[in-house]
Design a protein around this motif. Structure first.
Motif, PDB file in Angstrom:
ATOM      1  N   TYR A 174       0.826  -1.219   0.000  1.00 23.55           N
ATOM      2  CA  TYR A 174       0.000   0.000   0.000  1.00 23.55           C
ATOM      3  C   TYR A 174       0.856   1.264   0.000  1.00 23.55           C
ATOM      4  O   TYR A 174       0.556   2.225  -0.711  1.00 23.55           O
ATOM      5  CB  TYR A 174      -0.957   0.018   1.194  1.00 23.55           C
ATOM      6  N   GLY A 175       1.924   1.244   0.801  1.00 23.46           N
ATOM      7  CA  GLY A 175       2.802   2.414   0.871  1.00 23.46           C
ATOM      8  C   GLY A 175       3.387   2.764  -0.486  1.00 23.46           C
ATOM      9  O   GLY A 175       3.214   3.885  -0.972  1.00 23.46           O
ATOM     10  N   ARG A 194       2.257   1.925  -3.317  1.00 23.45           N
ATOM     11  CA  ARG A 194       1.154   2.257  -4.208  1.00 23.45           C
ATOM     12  C   ARG A 194       0.719   3.708  -3.986  1.00 23.45           C
ATOM     13  O   ARG A 194       0.455   4.438  -4.930  1.00 23.45           O
ATOM     14  CB  ARG A 194      -0.013   1.313  -3.932  1.00 23.45           C
ATOM     15  N   ALA A 195       0.665   4.094  -2.701  1.00 18.78           N
ATOM     16  CA  ALA A 195       0.241   5.464  -2.395  1.00 18.78           C
ATOM     17  C   ALA A 195       1.213   6.473  -2.992  1.00 18.78           C
ATOM     18  O   ALA A 195       0.859   7.617  -3.239  1.00 18.78           O
ATOM     19  CB  ALA A 195       0.133   5.656  -0.897  1.00 18.78           C
ATOM     20  N   ARG A 196       2.449   6.043  -3.198  1.00 22.73           N
ATOM     21  CA  ARG A 196       3.432   6.937  -3.815  1.00 22.73           C
ATOM     22  C   ARG A 196       3.517   6.706  -5.307  1.00 22.73           C
ATOM     23  O   ARG A 196       4.446   7.177  -5.962  1.00 22.73           O
ATOM     24  CB  ARG A 196       4.796   6.723  -3.170  1.00 22.73           C
ATOM     25  N   ALA A 197       2.589   5.913  -5.840  1.00 24.17           N
ATOM     26  CA  ALA A 197       2.471   5.672  -7.276  1.00 24.17           C
ATOM     27  C   ALA A 197       3.738   5.098  -7.886  1.00 24.17           C
ATOM     28  O   ALA A 197       4.140   5.458  -8.994  1.00 24.17           O
ATOM     29  CB  ALA A 197       2.040   6.935  -8.011  1.00 24.17           C
ATOM     30  N   ARG A 231       4.287  -3.986   6.517  1.00 23.88           N
ATOM     31  CA  ARG A 231       3.618  -2.878   5.841  1.00 23.88           C
ATOM     32  C   ARG A 231       4.257  -1.546   6.231  1.00 23.88           C
ATOM     33  O   ARG A 231       4.513  -0.698   5.379  1.00 23.88           O
ATOM     34  CB  ARG A 231       2.132  -2.876   6.206  1.00 23.88           C
ATOM     35  N   ALA A 232       4.515  -1.401   7.534  1.00 30.26           N
ATOM     36  CA  ALA A 232       5.118  -0.151   7.998  1.00 30.26           C
ATOM     37  C   ALA A 232       6.510   0.037   7.404  1.00 30.26           C
ATOM     38  O   ALA A 232       6.886   1.127   6.988  1.00 30.26           O
ATOM     39  CB  ALA A 232       5.183  -0.143   9.519  1.00 30.26           C
ATOM     40  N   SER A 237       6.924   1.093   3.552  1.00 28.67           N
ATOM     41  CA  SER A 237       6.707   2.471   3.107  1.00 28.67           C
ATOM     42  C   SER A 237       8.043   3.174   2.913  1.00 28.67           C
ATOM     43  O   SER A 237       8.091   4.311   2.466  1.00 28.67           O
ATOM     44  CB  SER A 237       5.839   3.222   4.115  1.00 28.67           C
TER      45      SER A 237
END
Lengths: 361, 544, 363
Positions: free
Chosen positions: A98-99, A101-104, A146-147, A150
């Motif tokens: 997710y991390g 992904r959030a930064r594309a 996950r943490a 990022s």
């Protein structure tokens, strides 16, 4: 490289002070635990560092940069929540990626990063599963991956192990420390469990009622705590009240309330001062003379025996025996207890009484 | 031992009675009309040949579903930002906003319909309108959409915020610690978790819009040029009214009811399936634009628009009636028939609520405590049926059912009571079952290990914890019954309940009639409002 | 005060067997800890004793009398749930007298019991407070008082300390035990915390996958674990796999690389594969003695009274040891040490059917 500095940090809710004037520097690559009983403000503190809560006073610096007004997502932190908070609608792999992904980042990079960190926490074979299909310890490892994924070098852990069984907790805390050190992370770990704090940290920050009581390495806080609260909170201890009656050759002689005398290698009090001696159960032992007590209970602790005894003025004293063989200790028997003078620590007697000074809630 | 066995038997008997009541007095009458298709197929076949009637039917039903669909979409789009604001943000005046949203719920739909039509559509051709009325809506279709938005919007906001509260905010925070902007986190994490809740909101709004009769009829009557336009429920109302003089309307009435019931039930399934399947474009993330939209003026503009919508399209139309009554020439108002109808309504609502509580609470307990069992699971689904079926169709079906049997005498009051029980009973059951499920069973279990018998454990431990929910359910049932038009008219064509009385006044199409209707509406609003305040008081006490 | 016997209890929820032939005997007035990991069936066992869950098969006996079908409220076994379940609408006082109220006790008796209970749990000053106004520890004590005052003669504790802070938990262990013991109640205490069980129990019953795998005094289950799982669950062990050379007077085990390890006598057949478990607290290190095998110290953690050492053998096996803290400085990271143990501390088990790793799983 992340270094965290707190300057006069405080948080008030109306009349209630959750955190009061905290100064603290966490160095690059250091593993620091913020330890304290429920309601001491430790969670508020770590949430202020993350930007989840706005401080009412003081400043947070990460890498020397003032964080005032910087939203959570721009602070570049990894955060592990007490309730784990894995996204229930995403697979383990998608949670971890997710991390990125959030930064594309491009999809193949997302996959690479999530594989790398899942491998690190040994969960590669769980990639396609959903969080509720994992058991507690695995969920916590996935949250950690996950943490870390990022890309942050600053890891904030908010009571990461408290939802788990104690046996799982023990295994995982060694794992936490291994990972943090292997990746060279700066880590701030919040917990109420003093054993956990001792085994993972480079340094412990002990909090009570919104303020820092004392900071030091696990060893310093265990062996020579500066405050009586610390002595009791970190590890078990016997607190005996008495008066200094004599000082000679680097030794203070203390007369206890029950008349017994104890020698302590510490001389920063004067004759006549009312003091409290803190001595841990493993530094108290039966001898030919000393403080008289009656054995009230014997408990097997695996590698040693814990003996509970009652002194003549009805105080309870605990001491440990490596073995009971050849030692005829039985319940109801009288013993004389001696104290290891090097391992005992003296404190001025607290004004509100010992009980109040060590109160846990 | 003997005592224990007989106690068990008593309990089984009681449970069976409650379930039978539910099935025979609530569910069966609701869908009884479906049997008409089998017993009277001939007359339906004849109807299918009748091109004129069929056009009318399809037109009305089509309009009903289109309107419900559009209304639901508008509600989602405008309700979501409002729900978000109420749950996730802290600002001054939040409590006020929270209260304002519930206000239209306090207004009976009949009054709401009159008030909204007045605001949106009244022109001087029809009657003297206050100068500040909007008065620009010329299409009945559009008017009904606007009207339905007025009263379904609060339901949507309420159900969306109820779900939102339950979604742990930690998920969003976790997303943000991983570098997602607030908008990204909301879109990729919270919204997908939201889906199940969205289904509830959609079904509730759809069903409310589909079912609405009183307000719609009044709005159409108030409008100058609405002739020829009808929705499914208003068609039922009209035909039922004319049934005595035109007995050949029985077949079309049954046919419309059947269609409405079947289509609404089918829709329930379709909505569930579609919403759970639809994949919104959640895969991509656009960090820069989303970040930009999360900052600065954008969120403020969004919130501002949400509040503006609430005021202009929901609150003002709801209460416009006050300005109307205040601004036109007063005419003589004959209080006696209105008071009579009001008392009649109260009597019915009171009896209905009593029955709901006495027989609904036990069913709720049964459902909540045996949730994993197959029977309770089936009952839990069935309870929703009367909520989804349009009340006019429900009322007609129920009337036919009771008329077809000989056991229970078919007195008007009794029929209306039974009809109102059918659609208010689920409200009580759902409310109480929900509350009971939220109470940790450990309380009752612990009480029992301390020596309490099951009855004692219920009375001493569980009952005090769910008391306020029972009361809340009762008040909801009461106000719903008080405001209902469609079902009442469909069972007994000329029943004199307060909402029906208002419809009749407006149908007079005289200035005096309008004025009297306005005054009656205000009375009804005030009374309902008092009940709503009581409801809020009770639920707030629970939250404390 | 009753004794409790569970005979062949079985209970399945869906496909999951929460009790799978559970046998257990609790003596009159005994404090028994039911210890096991999450999902082992501890709580189900407790609920079957309370009567809140009825077993699919098997019997529950109180004092030799079959109570399997007796309703909950007639069993006189008071439950203290994990989250306490104090009745939120009642004060501390009303909570405590709940059981007496239910039975219709007269006011004098209620008054008497209340005063003595408030005194016992040190809550005399807070009798009119509501549960939400109390700290965690006080809530726990109120719940305990409520259970004790109900007139029950058996106490069922479901993780009674779990909701409390770690340090408080340690302080309350002895307090809770001595309180219950002073009233001579038969107590069954469910926990996942092995330290808690060791400190509090007269006897510990270890449960896993719905079955009791060992019952004994804390010393028995610690020193003579019945399975590798028990050896590892209580205080962590190092394990060695090898072939049994002899089983009496001591057991000799030859590992694949030829090292011969010594353990307590056993009844294993020479020539079979076996596992030896040694508690990390009994694993001793020396720079001078060669020991059974050598390993390199990789990490030393200070844990208060103990040092935790992680080591790696030449063969790539990870081992751990716990030494008293005063030995600090004698061994440092990077040292190669000899590892040995007293013969009595090595317990040899037959090879677990599903392999060692799955045997040791704690989740």
């Amino acid at each position: 490289m992340p270094e965290v500095r707190l300057e006069g940090l405080g948080k008030r809710y109306g009349n209630l002070t959750a955190v009061n004037n905290v100064h603290l520097t966490v160095h690059d690559g250091e593993y620091v635990t913020v330890l304290g009983p429920s309601g001491c403000g430790k969670t508020t503190l770590i949430r202020m560092i993350a930007g989840i809560i706005e401080p009412t006073e003081g400043k947070v610096y990460i890498d020397g940069r003032d964080m005032a007004g910087v939203p959570i997502e721009d602070r570049d932190i990894g955060y592990v929540f007490q309730n784990i908070a894995l996204f229930p609608h995403l697979t383990v792999k998608d949670n971890v990626s997710y991390g990125p992904r959030a930064r594309a980042l491009p999809p193949e990079e997302q996959l690479r990063v999530s594989r790398r960190f899942l491998e690190l926490v040994r969960l590669l074979d769980r990639m396609g599963m959903f969080p509720d299909e994992l058991c507690g310890g695995e969920q916590q490892k996935a949250a950690l991956a996950r943490a870390l994924a990022s890309g942050s070098r600053l890891l904030l852990l908010d009571e990461p192990l408290s939802a788990l069984d104690s046996r799982v907790r023990v295994d995982l805390r060694y794992e936490l420390r291994r990972l943090a050190k292997e990746l060279g992370l700066t880590t701030i770990h919040v917990t109420h469990d003093q054993e956990e704090a001792q085994s993972v940290s480079d340094r412990i920050v002990l909090m009570r009622a919104g303020a820092i009581v004392e900071t030091g390495t696990p060893e310093e806080l265990y062996a020579r705590p500066k405050h009586i609260f610390t002595a009791n909170f970190i590890g078990e201890t016997n607190l005996l009240e008495g008066w200094v009656v004599e000082i000679r050759d680097g030794i203070s002689v203390i007369e206890l309330r029950n008349g017994g005398k104890v020698e302590v290698h510490q001389t920063d009090h004067s004759v006549g001062d009312a003091v409290v001696i803190s001595v841990r159960p493993e530094f108290m032992y039966p001898a030919d003379e000393g403080m008289r007590a009656v054995v009230r209970g014997i408990t097997y602790m695996g590698t040693y025996w814990r003996v509970k005894a009652e002194t003549e003025d009805d105080e309870e004293v605990d001491f440990d025996m490596a073995t009971l063989d050849g030692n005829l200790l039985t319940i109801g028997k009288d013993v004389y207890l001696a104290v290891n003078p090097k391992a005992a620590v003296l404190y001025p007697r607290p004004e509100d009484g010992v009980e109040e000074a060590i109160r846990l809630e | 031992m003997v005592a224990a066995i007989s106690r068990k038997r008593f309990l089984t008997g009681w449970t069976a009675f409650i379930i039978l009541f539910f099935l025979f007095f609530v569910i069966l009458p609701t869908i009884y009309i479906l049997s008409y298709a089998f017993t009277e197929w001939g007359s339906i076949e004849a109807l299918l040949e009748d091109q004129g009637r069929m056009d009318l039917i399809w037109g009305a039903i089509g309009a009903s579903f289109q309107i419900a669909g559009i209304v639901t979409v508008i509600d989602i789009v405008t309700g979501l930002p409002m729900a978000w604001m109420l749950v996730r943000k802290d600002f001054r005046g939040k409590n006020l906003l929270d209260t304002l949203i519930d206000m239209p719920l306090a207004v009976p739909t009949a009054a709401l319909g009159f008030s909204s039509a007045m605001f949106f559509a009244i022109t001087d051709e029809s009657l003297q309108a206050p100068s500040f009325a909007l008065g620009t809506i010329g299409s009945p279709y559009l008017l009904i959409i606007l009207l339905h938005v007025v009263f379904s919007y609060p339901y949507m906001v309420r159900s969306l915020s109820a779900i939102l509260v339950q979604i742990d905010q930690t998920y969003e925070t976790a997303g943000r610690t991983l570098g997602a902007s607030p908008l990204t986190a909301a879109r990729t994490i919270t919204l997908p978790l939201f889906r199940a809740g969205l289904v509830t909101g959609i079904i509730l709004c759809f069903a409310r819009s589909l079912s609405e009769t009183g307000g719609t009829m009044i709005a159409l009557a108030t409008m100058a040029n609405a002739r020829g336009f009808a929705t499914g429920p208003t068609l039922i109302g009209e035909w039922k009214d004319a049934l005595d003089s035109q007995p050949d309307l029985a077949a079309p009435l049954a046919f419309v009811s059947i269609l409405l019931i079947l289509l609404s039930l089918a829709l329930l399934v379709v909505i569930k399936l579609v919403v759970m399947r639809v994949h919104l474009p959640m895969g991509r993330i656009w960090p820069r634009p989303e970040r930009l939209l999360s900052r600065g003026v954008f969120p403020k503009v969004k919130d501002g628009l949400a509040v503006l919508f609430l005021v202009v399209f929901v609150l003002v139309p709801s209460f416009f009636i006050f300005t109307y009554v205040g601004s036109v020439e007063p005419t003589a108002f004959d209080w006696a028939p209105f008071i009579r109808s009001l008392l009649y309504s109260f009597l019915i609502a009171g009896v209905v609520t009593g029955i709901d509580i006495a027989l609904g609470v036990p069913l709720a307990l049964y459902i909540a405590k045996n949730r994993s069992g197959r029977l309770a699971g089936a009952l839990d689904v069935l309870v929703n049926v009367p909520l989804i079926v349009p009340t006019a169709a429900l009322g007609y079906s129920l009337g036919v059912f009771w008329a077809s049997q000989e056991i229970v005498p078919t007195h008007d009051v009794l029929l209306i009571v039974l009809a109102h029980v059918a659609f208010t009973y689920p409200l009580v059951v759902r409310n109480v079952a929900g509350a009971v499920e939220e109470v940790d069973p450990a309380y009752e279990e612990t009480a029992r290990t301390l020596g309490a018998r099951p009855v004692q454990a219920f009375r001493r431990v569980l009952y005090p914890m769910v008391k306020s929910s029972i009361l809340a359910g009762a008040i909801m049932a009461f106000t719903r019954s008080l405001g209902e038009t469609g079902a009442t008219q469909a069972v007994v064509a000329n029943a004199q309940t307060a909402p029906v009385y208002i419809v009749d006044l407006i149908n007079l199409e005289t200035a005096a009639g309008y004025y009297s209707a306005g005054l009656a509406c205000i009375m009804l609003i005030v009374i309902s409002f008092l009940f709503m305040l009581a409801l809020r008081y009770v639920t707030n006490r629970r939250a404390r | 005060m009753p004794s409790v016997r569970l005979i062949g209890l079985r209970k399945a929820f869906g496909g999951i067997k929460a009790a799978d032939g559970l046998d257990l005997e609790v003596r009159n007035g005994e404090y028994l800890c039911l210890l096991g990991p999450t999902g082992a069936g501890k709580t189900t066992a407790l609920r079957m004793i309370a009567g809140l869950v009825s077993p699919d098969e098997g019997k529950v006996l109180f004092n030799g009398e079959d109570v399997t079908n007796t309703p909950v409220e007639e069993r006189k076994a008071a439950l203290l749930p994990q989250t306490y379940s104090l009745f939120p609408q009642l004060t501390v006082e009303e909570n405590i007298t709940f059981g007496l109220d239910i039975r219709g006790a007269d006011d004098r008796l209620k008054e008497q019991v209340l005063i003595s209970m408030l005194d016992l749990v040190r809550l005399s000053g807070r009798s009119t407070a509501f549960p939400r106004e109390l700290s965690g520890g006080m809530q726990q004590r109120t719940a305990l008082a409520r259970a004790l005052a109900s007139g029950a003669d058996m106490l069922l504790l479901d993780e009674p300390l779990r909701a409390l802070d770690a340090r408080l938990r340690i302080s309350l262990r002895t307090e809770l035990r001595s309180l219950v013991k002073s009233l001579r109640m038969t107590t069954i205490h469910v926990t996942h915390d092995q330290d808690e069980a060791l400190v509090m129990a007269d006897r510990v019953a270890i449960i896993r996958e719905g079955r009791i795998i060992q019952v004994g005094t804390p010393k028995e289950v610690w020193d003579r674990p019945a399975t590798p799982f028990v050896a590892n669950f209580l205080g962590q062990s190092n394990f060695f796999i090898g072939e049994v050379l002899q089983s009496s007077p001591c057991t000799l085990l030859r590992t694949p690389d030829g090292t011969v390890l010594k353990g307590r006598s056993s009844d294993l057949i020479p020539g079979t594969q076996a596992v030896m478990g040694v508690k990390i607290g009994s694993t001793e290190l020396s720079k001078e003695r060669p020991g059974y095998l050598q390993a390199k110290v990789e990490r030393i953690l200070f844990e208060g009274r103990n040092l935790h050492m992680d080591m790696m053998t030449g063969g790539g096996q990870r081992l751990s040891a716990k030494l008293p803290s005063w030995k600090k400085g004698r061994i440092t990271v990077g040292d190669t040490v000899g590892i040995y143990w007293e013969e009595e501390k090595g317990t040899v088990f037959s090879m677990p059917a599903n392999g060692l790793e799955s045997e040791l799983k704690v989740e």
